[in-house]
Design a protein around this motif. Structure first.
Motif, PDB file in Angstrom:
ATOM      1  N   TYR A 152       0.686  -1.079   0.014  1.00  0.00           N
ATOM      2  CA  TYR A 152       0.097  -0.114   0.028  1.00  0.00           C
ATOM      3  C   TYR A 152       0.797   1.176   0.006  1.00  0.00           C
ATOM      4  O   TYR A 152       1.890   1.394   0.318  1.00  0.00           O
ATOM      5  N   GLU A 174      -8.203   5.510  11.642  1.00  0.00           N
ATOM      6  CA  GLU A 174      -7.935   4.346  11.177  1.00  0.00           C
ATOM      7  C   GLU A 174      -6.887   4.100  10.352  1.00  0.00           C
ATOM      8  O   GLU A 174      -6.734   4.957   9.480  1.00  0.00           O
ATOM      9  N   PRO A 175      -5.953   3.211  10.679  1.00  0.00           N
ATOM     10  CA  PRO A 175      -4.573   2.838   9.865  1.00  0.00           C
ATOM     11  C   PRO A 175      -5.142   2.724   8.336  1.00  0.00           C
ATOM     12  O   PRO A 175      -4.471   3.154   7.562  1.00  0.00           O
ATOM     13  N   ASP A 176      -6.249   1.942   8.298  1.00  0.00           N
ATOM     14  CA  ASP A 176      -6.695   1.666   6.764  1.00  0.00           C
ATOM     15  C   ASP A 176      -6.909   3.060   6.009  1.00  0.00           C
ATOM     16  O   ASP A 176      -7.027   2.974   4.750  1.00  0.00           O
ATOM     17  N   ALA A 228      -3.978   4.572   3.893  1.00  0.00           N
ATOM     18  CA  ALA A 228      -3.258   3.946   3.105  1.00  0.00           C
ATOM     19  C   ALA A 228      -3.947   3.492   2.035  1.00  0.00           C
ATOM     20  O   ALA A 228      -5.312   3.295   1.949  1.00  0.00           O
ATOM     21  N   LEU A 243       3.270   3.005   8.655  1.00  0.00           N
ATOM     22  CA  LEU A 243       2.108   2.494   9.493  1.00  0.00           C
ATOM     23  C   LEU A 243       2.362   1.840  10.672  1.00  0.00           C
ATOM     24  O   LEU A 243       1.815   2.181  11.987  1.00  0.00           O
ATOM     25  N   PRO A 244       3.249   0.753  10.491  1.00  0.00           N
ATOM     26  CA  PRO A 244       3.484   0.356  11.839  1.00  0.00           C
ATOM     27  C   PRO A 244       3.975   0.907  12.981  1.00  0.00           C
ATOM     28  O   PRO A 244       3.630   0.653  14.140  1.00  0.00           O
ATOM     29  N   LEU A 254       1.110   2.701  14.500  1.00  0.00           N
ATOM     30  CA  LEU A 254       0.322   1.878  15.374  1.00  0.00           C
ATOM     31  C   LEU A 254       1.114   1.469  16.880  1.00  0.00           C
ATOM     32  O   LEU A 254       0.342   1.310  18.005  1.00  0.00           O
ATOM     33  N   ASN A 255       2.172   1.273  16.603  1.00  0.00           N
ATOM     34  CA  ASN A 255       3.062   1.268  17.847  1.00  0.00           C
ATOM     35  C   ASN A 255       3.139   2.268  18.784  1.00  0.00           C
ATOM     36  O   ASN A 255       2.762   2.146  20.006  1.00  0.00           O
ATOM     37  N   ARG A 302       0.479   4.249  19.027  1.00  0.00           N
ATOM     38  CA  ARG A 302      -0.556   4.491  19.537  1.00  0.00           C
ATOM     39  C   ARG A 302      -0.961   3.435  20.696  1.00  0.00           C
ATOM     40  O   ARG A 302      -1.560   4.005  21.596  1.00  0.00           O
ATOM     41  N   ILE A 305      -6.045  -0.907  21.476  1.00  0.00           N
ATOM     42  CA  ILE A 305      -4.656  -1.722  21.746  1.00  0.00           C
ATOM     43  C   ILE A 305      -4.815  -2.937  21.140  1.00  0.00           C
ATOM     44  O   ILE A 305      -5.032  -3.683  21.738  1.00  0.00           O
ATOM     45  N   ILE A 306      -4.499  -2.841  19.733  1.00  0.00           N
ATOM     46  CA  ILE A 306      -5.081  -3.991  18.938  1.00  0.00           C
ATOM     47  C   ILE A 306      -3.798  -4.971  19.010  1.00  0.00           C
ATOM     48  O   ILE A 306      -3.957  -6.273  19.373  1.00  0.00           O
ATOM     49  N   ARG A 307      -2.673  -4.424  19.027  1.00  0.00           N
ATOM     50  CA  ARG A 307      -1.547  -5.268  19.238  1.00  0.00           C
ATOM     51  C   ARG A 307      -0.625  -4.750  20.177  1.00  0.00           C
ATOM     52  O   ARG A 307       0.088  -3.810  19.980  1.00  0.00           O
TER      53      ARG A 307
END
Lengths: 447, 447
Positions: free
Chosen positions: A53, A69-71, A74, A142-143, A146-147, A149, A427-429
């Motif tokens: 992406y 949202e990340p999506d 992207a 993006l990763p 997310l980290n 966040r 906190i998804i991951r």
């Protein structure tokens, strides 16, 4: 091909073609625009990117602070080019160029090219400090967002468990290095979280304790913009109670304490690294790589001394009278260089018809939380405040790739604006510190 | 507290209160509804969950097949209960109950309770087969759904690189075990990807080669619904060219080949595990745990033999004349039990006033891709096709927690419907097989 070239790598599977092959490394602003404009009746086109992406990097900070949202920031590359004939996407990390054999080496094999477009962008510059590299949070992909966040939300979940005031304070302190647009925008977004969102989620905590520190080595903010814009940003961030330290440098960070060059110590678990980037030059053409890891190119974006190798965007250093140290690493530069290079190549290889590059500065902008932004248009018109903020939103919506993403982002913004809320604080991951090094290396692989 | 009890664990920090403390383990359908209904003027309420969000599990399969963003099917728990007084959320994995000392042990310390509500739900049942546990893809939590989404998209990225027909076929084969609602819904969604989405993204691949296999041990689909619904689902899946193997069992999977009990071998990298769940009973009250890991409860959801311990939802096994093996593991059962238990506890502890549980079956449904679903209402009315599909959409929108999520999901569905597209086909964190075991263990920790 030279017989001496013996490669262990498999060849990447691309259909044979009579047309010359252009390989583009990187699907950022430059690579994306180049592919859009290049004439595939004249060339076979292969795009390589380590992700499937395109990342709309200007809004990464909103993903990191639970606003989007990340999506939604992207754009899937295959989808973007669904209608492009004679175009091939391969998800691959390129790491080396062999400009003599005209070969790109990647993690999935090697690929020969007739023309090579290096559009590999930039990577976070930790100034060779391993401690920062391992423990600070960059914000380029993006990763990373997310980290960050996860880290922010986990900090507050941890803080409610602590009795020790010092431990609580450490979890609630955020230090941002770098007073450029990214640093300023992250500081503003954290200020909003502190003021509007987190107090509702964590009534047990005294959110006044949350402290945001912005540390900038130069003596003002937004070095790339006018002094007035820097002052405006300073003023807006003050309203969010951001602690501003200009003319200071972060000296060390052990994961628990940030130390500045004047000896000041800030207990914090979270150092956000927005202190600058280097070009993401690959190995193999080192003699043409600058100290800041960009390829020296001429006014046609050609890497001189090599046949048919071009670099555009952040990874290209094109010097001119106006830009003695190369053009700034900005999306509009990448886009304009990509447009022109594609146009030139579409004309054919006789460079007499080619046009040299001339950057048109359409403006720069940065937003500072709700209702506040600074904008500079055509290097002249400058304005701050609500109008600039609306303009910031408008420009970013226009620029973002996918029609669908525009709707999603627009509705998120409207929602956030009227509810003083953020929709995506999950906190998804969970962010796990000890795994960070290996993971980060994987993410920071060359495009 | 008994002097003999020596614990190494820290106490979880919760403000002191004169009210008796109710601890709820699990923020699923049951735990969420219980917290909503319990009267916090009478009790101090503490909710524990290993995630900081509620997962709307019925739509996980849409995240896994790139139809919805992960954020849109998750509701941040703190946000849901922002207005609840005397309520405390702690992000924690509980693993053990000490019913004598009235203590819950978690990864962040121990917590004493006056009343305990076990709402820990269910976990994937791999029937003690370590191979399946390590190599198959479960679909119970958001990280699972994201792993599967990455795996599917990565498979196709890999397939374009291969010359070997067999290798390509292995990457394009998907085997789903279990013909319940999850299995049927995943098969339908993969059928849609095959028909409408992937051919546009991968023009180089012959998508007719993509084969979806659904393997079910019983001799029909949707065992929990009527035979007619099972037949309808069978018929709909046939239209998506799903290969249906009923009355067959998956015997082994080495990561490359799925073998059935009749000797049939299906080359595939992706085995999706929807073959059933067990209750997620914690350790410490083993004498009251059934073979399928649920707590035996009476008609008041009380775990008999223990003071003030209750279990609701999937982890509770309440037997009755109608349900000899306990009530089915369905969201409506959990919600109704939670409602009643909260109502009973709100009346006080004199159980003479308490009402026994009676399940009202409002219907079950499953969707099979675009325009197709099967629905059973009040155990009588049954209908299939477009009307059932609309009803499925309506019911799920009504049920989902957050108002904001409703808008996001609705607009995604409208978009997907009219464009025959999926918006979110991003490989944000590539799925890495070798790390899978450790990661999965972390995810499968008790709530």
């Amino acid at each position: 091909m030279n017989q001496a070239h013996i490669s262990q790598l498999e060849k990447i599977n691309i259909p044979k073609s009579d047309l010359p092959r252009i390989v583009i490394i990187g699907g950022g602003f430059g690579g994306l625009r180049f592919v859009k404009r290049i004439d595939t009746r004249k060339y076979q086109v292969v795009l390589l990117d380590r992700y499937n992406y395109h990342t709309f990097q200007p809004l990464l900070y909103q993903v990191a602070t639970a606003g989007l949202e990340p999506d939604s920031i992207a754009g899937p590359l295959r989808k973007t080019f669904q209608k492009k004939k004679n175009f091939f996407f391969r998800m691959a990390s390129a790491h080396k160029i062999d400009p003599v054999e005209k070969i790109v080496e990647t993690n999935i094999g090697e690929l020969s090219y007739d023309h090579l477009i290096l559009a590999c962008g930039s990577i976070t510059n930790f100034f060779n400090n391993e401690e920062f590299e391992q423990k600070a949070f960059p914000l380029k992909q993006l990763p990373h967002a997310l980290n960050l966040r996860s880290q922010i939300l986990q900090n507050f979940e941890k803080a409610v468990l602590k009795n020790d005031e010092n431990e609580v304070q450490r979890l609630m302190n955020y230090v941002i290095v770098g007073g450029g647009p990214t640093g300023v925008e992250v500081a503003g977004a954290l200020g909003e979280l502190k003021k509007h969102v987190l107090p509702k989620d964590f009534p047990e905590l005294n959110l006044n304790k949350m402290q945001i520190y912005l540390v900038e080595g130069q003596d003002r903010l937004l070095g790339g913009m006018s002094e007035k814009s820097g002052e405006k940003a300073f003023e807006y961030l003050k309203k969010f109670d951001v602690n501003l330290y200009v003319g200071k440098i972060v000296k060390s960070f052990d994961g628990e304490t940030v130390e500045l060059n004047d000896g000041m110590q800030i207990p914090s678990e979270t150092l956000i690294w927005a202190a600058g980037v280097n070009g993401n030059a690959l190995t193999g053409m080192d003699q043409k790589v600058t100290r800041d890891k960009r390829y020296q190119v001429n006014e046609f974006n050609k890497v001189e001394g090599f046949d048919e190798v071009y670099a555009i965007g952040d990874v290209a250093s094109m010097k001119s009278e106006e830009f003695e140290r190369g053009h700034p690493m900005l999306a509009p530069v990448a886009i304009q260089q990509a447009e022109l290079l594609a146009k030139n190549l579409n004309k054919g290889l006789e460079k007499d018809n080619w046009k040299p590059f001339k950057y048109v500065d359409k403006g720069t902008m940065a937003t500072v939380g709700r209702n506040k932004a600074v904008t500079e248009v055509f290097g002249k018109l400058k304005f701050g405040g609500f109008m600039a903020w609306l303009m910031w939103m408008f420009v970013h919506l226009v620029l973002i790739v996918e029609f669908r993403n525009k709707i999603v982002i627009m509705s998120n913004w409207v929602w956030n604006y009227f509810t003083y809320d953020r929709g995506t604080r999950l906190i998804i991951r969970p962010f796990v510190k000890k795994k960070y090094k290996a993971k980060k290396q994987a993410e920071e692989m060359p495009v």
